[in-house]
Design a protein around this motif. Structure first.
Motif, PDB file in Angstrom:
ATOM      1  N   PRO A 186      52.779  58.783  25.547  1.00  0.00           N
ATOM      2  CA  PRO A 186      51.555  58.537  26.253  1.00  0.00           C
ATOM      3  C   PRO A 186      50.579  58.741  25.540  1.00  0.00           C
ATOM      4  N   ARG A 187      50.580  59.619  24.640  1.00  0.00           N
ATOM      5  CA  ARG A 187      49.451  60.314  23.756  1.00  0.00           C
ATOM      6  C   ARG A 187      49.049  59.083  22.895  1.00  0.00           C
ATOM      7  N   ALA A 188      50.177  58.573  22.321  1.00  0.00           N
ATOM      8  CA  ALA A 188      49.829  57.407  21.179  1.00  0.00           C
ATOM      9  C   ALA A 188      49.398  56.157  21.884  1.00  0.00           C
ATOM     10  N   ILE A 189      49.856  56.006  23.055  1.00  0.00           N
ATOM     11  CA  ILE A 189      49.551  54.708  23.750  1.00  0.00           C
ATOM     12  C   ILE A 189      48.187  54.757  24.170  1.00  0.00           C
ATOM     13  N   LYS A 190      47.483  56.057  24.761  1.00  0.00           N
ATOM     14  CA  LYS A 190      46.309  56.094  25.260  1.00  0.00           C
ATOM     15  C   LYS A 190      45.246  55.832  24.230  1.00  0.00           C
ATOM     16  N   GLN A 191      45.594  56.279  22.950  1.00  0.00           N
ATOM     17  CA  GLN A 191      44.538  56.138  21.899  1.00  0.00           C
ATOM     18  C   GLN A 191      44.713  54.815  21.124  1.00  0.00           C
ATOM     19  N   VAL A 192      45.451  54.001  21.684  1.00  0.00           N
ATOM     20  CA  VAL A 192      45.624  52.663  21.031  1.00  0.00           C
ATOM     21  C   VAL A 192      44.284  51.674  21.301  1.00  0.00           C
ATOM     22  N   PHE A 193      43.704  51.833  22.475  1.00  0.00           N
ATOM     23  CA  PHE A 193      42.567  51.015  22.628  1.00  0.00           C
ATOM     24  C   PHE A 193      41.644  51.262  21.641  1.00  0.00           C
TER      25      PHE A 193
ATOM     26  N   LYS B 223      35.809  67.329  19.556  1.00  0.00           N
ATOM     27  CA  LYS B 223      37.187  67.736  19.345  1.00  0.00           C
ATOM     28  C   LYS B 223      38.048  66.536  19.792  1.00  0.00           C
ATOM     29  N   ARG B 224      37.527  66.067  21.268  1.00  0.00           N
ATOM     30  CA  ARG B 224      38.297  64.874  21.902  1.00  0.00           C
ATOM     31  C   ARG B 224      38.176  63.544  20.909  1.00  0.00           C
ATOM     32  N   ALA B 225      36.885  63.493  20.481  1.00  0.00           N
ATOM     33  CA  ALA B 225      36.544  62.175  19.799  1.00  0.00           C
ATOM     34  C   ALA B 225      37.465  62.135  18.153  1.00  0.00           C
ATOM     35  N   ARG B 226      37.565  63.333  18.014  1.00  0.00           N
ATOM     36  CA  ARG B 226      38.497  63.394  16.516  1.00  0.00           C
ATOM     37  C   ARG B 226      39.679  63.060  16.847  1.00  0.00           C
ATOM     38  N   ASP B 227      40.360  63.487  18.025  1.00  0.00           N
ATOM     39  CA  ASP B 227      41.555  63.513  18.424  1.00  0.00           C
ATOM     40  C   ASP B 227      42.099  61.906  18.735  1.00  0.00           C
ATOM     41  N   VAL B 228      41.048  61.001  19.418  1.00  0.00           N
ATOM     42  CA  VAL B 228      41.166  59.674  19.599  1.00  0.00           C
ATOM     43  C   VAL B 228      41.159  58.807  18.330  1.00  0.00           C
ATOM     44  N   ILE B 229      40.258  59.168  17.369  1.00  0.00           N
ATOM     45  CA  ILE B 229      39.956  58.268  16.463  1.00  0.00           C
ATOM     46  C   ILE B 229      41.013  58.789  15.306  1.00  0.00           C
ATOM     47  N   ILE B 230      41.214  59.900  15.115  1.00  0.00           N
ATOM     48  CA  ILE B 230      42.052  60.427  13.632  1.00  0.00           C
ATOM     49  C   ILE B 230      43.293  60.940  14.287  1.00  0.00           C
ATOM     50  N   GLY B 231      43.515  61.288  15.512  1.00  0.00           N
ATOM     51  CA  GLY B 231      44.908  61.625  15.887  1.00  0.00           C
ATOM     52  C   GLY B 231      45.128  63.155  15.621  1.00  0.00           C
TER      53      GLY B 231
ATOM     54  N   ILE C   2      52.589  57.007  12.864  1.00  0.00           N
ATOM     55  CA  ILE C   2      53.338  55.841  12.657  1.00  0.00           C
ATOM     56  C   ILE C   2      52.565  54.868  13.395  1.00  0.00           C
ATOM     57  N   ALA C   3      51.807  55.125  14.773  1.00  0.00           N
ATOM     58  CA  ALA C   3      50.952  54.241  15.338  1.00  0.00           C
ATOM     59  C   ALA C   3      49.867  53.773  14.636  1.00  0.00           C
ATOM     60  N   ILE C   4      49.091  54.839  13.748  1.00  0.00           N
ATOM     61  CA  ILE C   4      48.135  54.414  13.165  1.00  0.00           C
ATOM     62  C   ILE C   4      48.574  53.584  12.068  1.00  0.00           C
ATOM     63  N   GLY C   5      49.827  54.031  11.167  1.00  0.00           N
ATOM     64  CA  GLY C   5      50.179  53.270  10.340  1.00  0.00           C
ATOM     65  C   GLY C   5      50.523  51.708  10.590  1.00  0.00           C
ATOM     66  N   GLY C   6      50.971  51.263  11.774  1.00  0.00           N
ATOM     67  CA  GLY C   6      51.123  50.155  12.377  1.00  0.00           C
ATOM     68  C   GLY C   6      49.925  49.400  12.440  1.00  0.00           C
ATOM     69  N   ILE C   7      48.800  50.196  12.967  1.00  0.00           N
ATOM     70  CA  ILE C   7      47.580  49.378  13.172  1.00  0.00           C
ATOM     71  C   ILE C   7      46.651  49.197  11.759  1.00  0.00           C
ATOM     72  N   ILE C   8      46.758  50.152  11.006  1.00  0.00           N
ATOM     73  CA  ILE C   8      45.947  50.179   9.689  1.00  0.00           C
ATOM     74  C   ILE C   8      46.662  49.967   8.663  1.00  0.00           C
TER      75      ILE C   8
ATOM     76  N   ARG D 225      41.167  53.147  19.091  1.00  0.00           N
ATOM     77  CA  ARG D 225      41.350  52.731  17.564  1.00  0.00           C
ATOM     78  C   ARG D 225      41.337  51.088  17.142  1.00  0.00           C
ATOM     79  N   ILE D 226      41.812  50.338  18.159  1.00  0.00           N
ATOM     80  CA  ILE D 226      41.516  49.175  17.902  1.00  0.00           C
ATOM     81  C   ILE D 226      40.124  48.718  18.254  1.00  0.00           C
ATOM     82  N   LEU D 227      39.226  49.060  18.899  1.00  0.00           N
ATOM     83  CA  LEU D 227      38.077  48.988  19.234  1.00  0.00           C
ATOM     84  C   LEU D 227      37.109  49.417  17.715  1.00  0.00           C
ATOM     85  N   ILE D 228      37.562  50.542  17.381  1.00  0.00           N
ATOM     86  CA  ILE D 228      36.823  51.096  16.244  1.00  0.00           C
ATOM     87  C   ILE D 228      37.323  50.708  15.003  1.00  0.00           C
ATOM     88  N   PHE D 229      38.572  50.569  14.846  1.00  0.00           N
ATOM     89  CA  PHE D 229      38.992  50.197  13.326  1.00  0.00           C
ATOM     90  C   PHE D 229      38.769  48.635  13.217  1.00  0.00           C
ATOM     91  N   TYR D 230      39.499  47.991  14.095  1.00  0.00           N
ATOM     92  CA  TYR D 230      39.675  46.469  13.778  1.00  0.00           C
ATOM     93  C   TYR D 230      38.368  45.806  14.240  1.00  0.00           C
TER      94      TYR D 230
END
Length: 548
Positions: free
Chosen positions: A268-275, A540-548, A52-58, A277-282
Motif C-alpha cells: 500500500p505504501r508503494a501504491i499510494k505514492q505512484v500517483f 517530511k510527508r512531501a519528501r516521503d511521497v516524492i523521494i520515498g 523498485i517502484a521508483i526504478g520501474g518509473i524512472i 510520482r507520476i505527476l511530478i516526474f513524468y
C-alpha cells in the motif's frame, strides 16, 4: 554479510520467514525435483519495494524516450498523452494493489487471471507480460548504447560492444539472489539520486527558461515556433504507446509482493505514492523539456536517426552547462542499470510462474540455491538480444518499433488487470465476503476500474489509426496491431487445448496465498517492539511521497 543466508537474519525474520514458507501455496507439489520446486525467497523489505517502484518509473524511457515523444507530438501533445495515461495508471495500480495486498503471490495478476477469470486468459496474459518486459529490456539496451556514446571516449567502442557489455552486467546482477537484487536496486537508485537529479533539472530549467542561465530567455518560445503540436492529433495518438511503455513498471509492485516479507505494509505504501510520482516526474519532465527544446531538434531520437542524445543533456548543453550535461548523462547510465535489473527480474519471475503452472516448458522453473530462476533469466536476456537489430538498421526506427509493440502489450496487460479486479470484487460478493475487510481498498471503485478498462481498450485501437492515413502504411499497421490477433489466438488456442472454462463466481479461490499478517506482525512486535507512529510535518510527508 552473505546475501540470502538465514544465519544472517534476525530471530524475528527467521520466524516470519518460516511462517511464510508454511503458508506458501505457490510452490509446486513435493514430487518435483528440488531445483524445479524451490520457493522464491520472501526477503524484500518495504524500502526495497518502494525503490523498485521508483526504478520501474524512472528509467531510460523517461530520460531518452521522452525526447522521442517530444519529436512526434510536440510539447502540448506529450502533456496531453502523458497526463491521460498517468490517470489510467493510477486506477490500474489501485486495482492491483487491492488484490496483491490481500493475496501476495509471485504470479501476481497472471495467477489472479487464472483464479478469477479463465486459465486461458492467464496463459495469454503471462506470455504478453513476459514479452512486454523483454521488449522493454531491448529498449534499454538500445537506449544505453546510444546514451553512453555521448562521451567522446566511449565513441571508440562500437554500439554492439556496449550492448554486449551491459548484457553481461544485467545478467550478473540478476543472478545474485532476491535480497541482493533488492540491495542492488536500492543502491542503483543511489539514495534516490535519480529523483534528486530530476528535481535539480526542474529547478535549473526554470532558470534557463527565464534567461538567468544560458545565452537567451526562452520562456514559451518553442511553443510558438516550431509550435505546440508536431502533427496535431496524429502526433498525440502516436505518443500514447510511448507513454504506456514508459509507465510500464509501475505494476511490478504486484510482482514483488510475492517476495515481500510483509506485503500489508509495503505494497500500500508503494501504491499510494505512484500517483504523485507520476505527476511530478513524468508530467513535470515532459513539461520542462517541452519548454527548453524545440520538437524538431535534430539531436532528439527519431525515426531514421543513427545517434541520439537525451533531452536532458540537450537542454543543459544548449544552455552552456556542459559539466551538468555530462553529469546527467551519468545518472542516465545508472538509471538504465537499475531499469535493466528490474526488467530481468520481472520477465524471469513471470516465466517461472508460467513454467510452474504448465504454461511454459518445465525447465524454465529451475531455481538455484539462492532462489534465482536462472534458466528463465538467461532465456529472457537472450531474447532481449533483438536490441542488436539497432546496430544493422536505424537505431531510431528499431526503437520506435519496440516502443510501439511494448506499449500495446502494456495496454493489454492493464486492461486485463482491470477485468480481473472487477471479477475479484464480484467473487467476494458471491461468496458473502465484505469488501470492508480488505486490508487495502481501491479508490473510487467501481468507477475508476471501469474507466481504466474502457480507456485501455480505446487506446489499444486508437494508438495505431495513423497507419490508415493516406498513404496507408502496411508496416505501421502490422507493428501497431499484430499483438491483438496474437493475444486472441493464445487465449482461444489454450482454451481449446486445455478445455478451460470461465471461473464461476461461487467457485473462485479467494483464499490460497493469503498470509497471516496479523500473526507475523505480532511476532515482530514481540521481538522489536510495536511501531511508533509519529506525526509528520508537511515537508517530511512531501519528501516521503516524492523521494520515498
Amino acid at each position: 554479510m552473505a546475501f540470502g543466508k538465514k544465519a544472517d537474519m534476525a530471530p524475528a525474520d527467521k520466524e516470519i520467514e518460516a511462517a511464510v514458507d508454511d503458508l506458501d501455496s505457490t510452490s509446486p507439489t513435493p514430487q518435483y525435483e528440488v531445483a524445479y520446486s524451490a520457493p522464491l525467497h520472501r526477503k524484500l523489505k518495504s524500502r526495497h519495494i518502494q525503490m523498485i517502484a521508483i526504478g520501474g518509473i524512472i528509467g531510460p524511457g523517461l530520460f531518452v524516450g521522452s525526447g522521442n515523444a517530444l519529436h512526434l507530438a510536440g510539447p502540448a501533445g506529450i502533456l496531453i498523452s502523458f497526463s491521460l495515461v498517468g490517470i489510467i495508471v493510477f486506477f490500474v495500480m489501485q486495482s492491483l494493489g487491492e488484490v496483491a495486498t490481500l493475496i501476495p503471490v509471485s504470479g501476481s495478476f497472471t495467477e489472479y487471471a487464472s483464479r478469477f477469470v479463465d486459465d486461458s486468459v492467464s496463459f495469454a496474459l503471462g506470455w504478453a507480460y513476459w514479452y512486454l518486459w523483454v521488449t522493454v529490456l531491448a529498449n534499454e539496451y538500445n537506449a544505453i548504447s546510444l546514451v553512453v556514446r555521448y562521451w567522446a571516449g566511449a565513441q571508440v567502442v562500437p554500439q554492439w560492444a556496449w550492448i554486449l557489455i551491459f548484457w553481461v552486467i544485467f545478467i550478473s546482477f540478476s543472478m545474485l539472489g532476491i535480497l541482493a537484487f533488492g540491495e542492488v536496486e536500492f543502491w542503483l537508485s543511489l539514495i534516490r539520486i535519480k529523483v534528486l537529479a530530476i528535481l535539480i533539472f526542474f529547478i535549473v530549467s526554470i532558470f534557463i527558461s527565464a534567461g538567468v542561465i544560458g545565452p537567451q530567455t526562452i520562456g514559451f518560445k518553442y511553443w510558438n515556433d516550431p509550435g505546440a503540436f508536431a502533427d496535431s492529433i496524429n502526433g498525440v495518438a502516436r505518443t500514447f504507446v510511448i507513454a504506456g511503455t514508459l509507465y510500464a513498471g509501475t505494476e511490478m509492485v504486484g510482482i514483488t509482493a510475492g517476495e515481500a516479507s510483509n506485503p500489508r505494509r509495503a505494497v500500500p505504501r508503494a501504491i499510494k505514492q505512484v500517483f504523485w510520482r507520476i505527476l511530478i516526474f513524468y508530467v513535470g519532465t515532459v513539461f520542462f523539456i517541452g519548454i527548453l527544446i524545440p520538437w524538431d531538434d535534430e539531436d532528439l531520437l527519431a525515426e531514421g536517426s543513427r545517434t541520439a542524445r537525451s533531452p536532458f543533456t540537450i537542454a543543459l548543453s544548449d544552455a552552456g552547462i556542459n559539466a551538468g550535461a555530462s553529469l546527467i548523462n551519468a545518472v542516465i547510465v545508472i538509471a538504465v542499470l537499475s531499469a535493466g535489473n528490474s526488467s530481468l527480474y520481472i520477465s524471469s519471475r513471470t516465466m517461472l510462474f508460467m513454467s510452474r503452472n504448465n504454461k511454459a516448458p518445465k525447465f524454465f522453473s529451475k531455481v538455484n540455491k539462492a532462489g534465482v530462476p536462472w534458466v528463465s533469466l538467461l532465456f529472457s536476456n537472450l531474447i532481449a538480444c533483438i536490441a542488436f537489430l539497432a546496430v544493422s538498421d536505424s537505431a531510431g526506427t528499431v526503437y520506435e518499433a519496440l516502443i510501439t509493440l511494448s506499449g500495446v502489450a502494456t495496454f493489454i496487460v492493464w486492461a486485463t488487470i482491470g477485468v480481473m479486479h472487477i471479477r475479484f470484487r464480484q467473487g467476494l460478493v458471491a461468496q458473502n465476503q465484505s469488501p470492508e475487510t480488505l486490508p487495502f481498498k481501491a479508490l473510487w471503485y467501481p468507477y475508476g476500474t471501469y474507466v481504466a478498462v474502457a480507456a485501455n481498450f480505446f487506446l489499444i485501437f486508437f494508438q495505431g489509426y495513423t497507419a490508415f492515413l493516406n498513404p496507408f502504411s502496411a508496416k505501421d499497421f502490422v507493428v501497431n496491431y499484430i499483438l491483438l490477433p496474437v493475444f486472441v489466438a493464445l487465449v482461444v488456442g489454450y482454451k481449446f487445448w486445455r478445455k478451460t472454462k470461465i471461473v464461476k463466481l461461487a467457485e473462485m479461490d479467494l483464499w490460497t496465498g493469503r498470509r497471516d499478517i496479523d500473526r507475523m506482525d505480532k511476532q515482530r512486535d514481540e521481538e522489536t517492539g510495536p511501531e511508533v507512529i509519529k506525526k509528520k510535518g508537511m515537508l517530511k510527508r512531501a519528501r516521503d511521497v516524492i523521494i520515498g
